[in-house]
Design a protein around this motif. Structure first.
Motif, PDB file in Angstrom:
ATOM      1  N   THR A 114     -77.676  50.712 -11.755  1.00 31.88           N
ATOM      2  CA  THR A 114     -76.605  50.050 -11.568  1.00 31.88           C
ATOM      3  C   THR A 114     -76.584  48.659 -10.997  1.00 31.88           C
ATOM      4  N   PRO A 117     -76.874  45.038 -14.337  1.00 28.32           N
ATOM      5  CA  PRO A 117     -76.113  43.933 -14.645  1.00 28.32           C
ATOM      6  C   PRO A 117     -76.089  42.679 -13.717  1.00 28.32           C
ATOM      7  N   HIS A 118     -76.261  42.929 -12.404  1.00 29.39           N
ATOM      8  CA  HIS A 118     -76.118  41.713 -11.319  1.00 29.39           C
ATOM      9  C   HIS A 118     -77.432  41.195 -11.440  1.00 29.39           C
ATOM     10  N   LEU A 120     -78.890  40.546 -14.463  1.00 35.28           N
ATOM     11  CA  LEU A 120     -78.739  39.747 -15.620  1.00 35.28           C
ATOM     12  C   LEU A 120     -78.017  38.547 -15.445  1.00 35.28           C
ATOM     13  N   ALA A 121     -76.714  38.873 -14.853  1.00 35.16           N
ATOM     14  CA  ALA A 121     -76.105  37.658 -14.469  1.00 35.16           C
ATOM     15  C   ALA A 121     -76.466  36.589 -13.948  1.00 35.16           C
ATOM     16  N   PHE A 143     -79.109  48.335 -22.237  1.00 38.09           N
ATOM     17  CA  PHE A 143     -79.697  47.193 -21.499  1.00 38.09           C
ATOM     18  C   PHE A 143     -80.235  46.434 -22.809  1.00 38.09           C
ATOM     19  N   GLN A 222     -68.308  47.459 -11.976  1.00 42.65           N
ATOM     20  CA  GLN A 222     -68.384  47.760 -13.350  1.00 42.65           C
ATOM     21  C   GLN A 222     -68.000  49.463 -13.581  1.00 42.65           C
ATOM     22  N   CYS A 225     -72.607  51.813 -16.767  1.00 40.90           N
ATOM     23  CA  CYS A 225     -73.673  50.804 -17.011  1.00 40.90           C
ATOM     24  C   CYS A 225     -74.539  51.447 -18.260  1.00 40.90           C
TER      25      CYS A 225
END
Length: 404
Positions: A114, A117-118, A120-121, A143, A222, A225
């Motif tokens: 989870t 995404p953090h 990837l940002a 992903f 989010q 995921c």
């Protein structure tokens, strides 16, 4: 006056037993006393770390959580401390290449994911994820900007800098001298290493929790995921059409966890108020329970739980994800099904014992869990007493069924 054990192992066990019964202050006392006797006792360090994180004291639990490696010594298949790449300690990943590898179990991997995404940002150059083979396709689809490789390649990955340095020299030597040696296997590894690139940092997935909380809480950012295979979802939905109208509710009631299964498991007899709900189809998502056992229970109690004897939910991760994604809702104890359903964004009711796991702290605000927005929690008020919990769940299902 009650006499306390003086051996750190016994104190740790006393603390564990107290925690299972929901007496967290007593558990903390025992763990701290064990560490006062033996400060490097990894099991007590890990238990105290998890207890502090359950109390949302994340910074206090961070350093002690490192003890999870010593507590699992020899169980992970390789010694990550031999990796030549610097350990990631929460640094910014902008323009960097991070190698992550999975640790612990199926549910833990999903929970740690989870935070991806953090990461990837932060616009890293690349993230490479060493994954359990049976979960690779699920994560590669979910992903697409992460390079998902088999965990079995972790040793080869760690040697990438060495291969990049030595193979060109070896190839030149073979060409110059005519040495009769087969360098093709190493050439393939060299080409993979070239494509992969050199890692700037490496970390086990559990570090995502350590350095992500409390600044990044996944459920606040989010809805889900993971994404199930659309073709498998369509095929599964077609296979369930024969059920006709009614809510499709996936259920799971058992974990084989030897440490805490005794308080997390809910015997099927306790599910009867739920299973009696009209207008619902209850579908087993359960593993480690033979379909024949479920069928015999249903025959003896006049209820129905739908099973597929040919389906292996342990081996077929994609199939389990597709089946879960087809549910209108999921009701489950604390096991990997809770994590999978939550990560897929399926509305889920999580049934927790009073002495719950550190992954499910009591929160204030709009979300019941740190990880999954779609998961709502029903907690025991009295240890080992599930009847009120199941009655509340049955009433909620009746209400939702009546709204359709």
């Amino acid at each position: 006056m009650e006499k306390w054990p003086e051996k750190w192992e016994e104190l740790h066990q006393e603390g564990h037993n107290a925690q299972l019964m929901g007496d967290f202050s007593q558990a903390k006392f025992c763990y701290e006393r064990a560490l006062a006797q033996k400060p490097d006792f990894a099991f007590a360090q890990l238990a105290l770390a998890q207890l502090r994180m359950m109390e949302t004291c994340f910074h206090e639990g961070r350093d002690l959580y490192e003890a999870r490696f010593a507590a699992r010594e020899g169980k992970d298949g390789f010694d990550w401390r031999q990796l030549p790449t610097p350990r990631w300690r929460g640094e910014s990943l902008g323009g960097k290449h991070l190698y992550l590898w999975v640790e612990q179990g199926f549910g833990d991997v999903i929970m740690y994911a989870t935070f991806l995404p953090h990461l990837l940002a932060q616009e890293p150059k690349r993230i490479t994820l060493g994954m359990f083979p049976k979960m690779m396709s699920l994560f590669a689809r979910s992903f697409p900007n992460i390079a998902v490789e088999s965990l079995e390649d972790v040793v080869t990955n760690s040697l990438s800098p060495l291969i990049l340095d030595t193979f060109p020299k070896l190839a030149a030597l073979v060409e110059q001298t005519g040495l009769q040696i087969d360098i093709e296997p190493m050439r393939r590894e060299y080409e993979l290493a070239l494509a992969r690139g050199v890692f700037d940092y490496a970390a086990p997935m559990g570090d995502l929790l350590v350095y992500g909380l409390p600044s990044f809480v996944p459920a606040k950012h989010q809805g889900h995921c993971l994404s199930a295979d659309p073709q498998r979802v369509d095929a599964t939905r077609d296979a369930l059409q024969h059920l006709g109208q009614g809510r499709r509710i996936g259920i799971s009631w058992y974990t084989s966890n030897s440490q805490s299964g005794s308080v997390r498991n809910i015997p099927l007899e306790q599910w009867l108020p739920v299973l009696a709900t009209p207008g619902c189809h209850f579908i087993s998502l359960q593993h480690h329970v033979e379909p024949q056992v479920i069928e015999r229970f249903c025959a003896e109690n006049g209820c129905t739980i739908i099973t597929d004897p040919a389906f292996d939910s342990i081996a077929d991760t994609e199939g389990l994800a597709a089946l879960t994604a087809c549910m209108d809702e999921v009701i489950t104890i604390d096991n990997s099904n809770a994590h999978l359903a939550g990560a897929l964004g399926v509305p889920t009711t999580l049934l927790l014992p009073k002495g719950c796991d550190f992954r499910w702290p009591l929160l204030e605000g709009d979300h019941d869990t740190l990880w999954y927005r779609s998961v709502k929690v029903e907690r025991q008020e009295q240890s080992m007493e599930w009847r009120p919990v199941m009655e509340r769940v049955a009433a909620a299902i009746n209400y939702r069924s009546g709204m359709e």
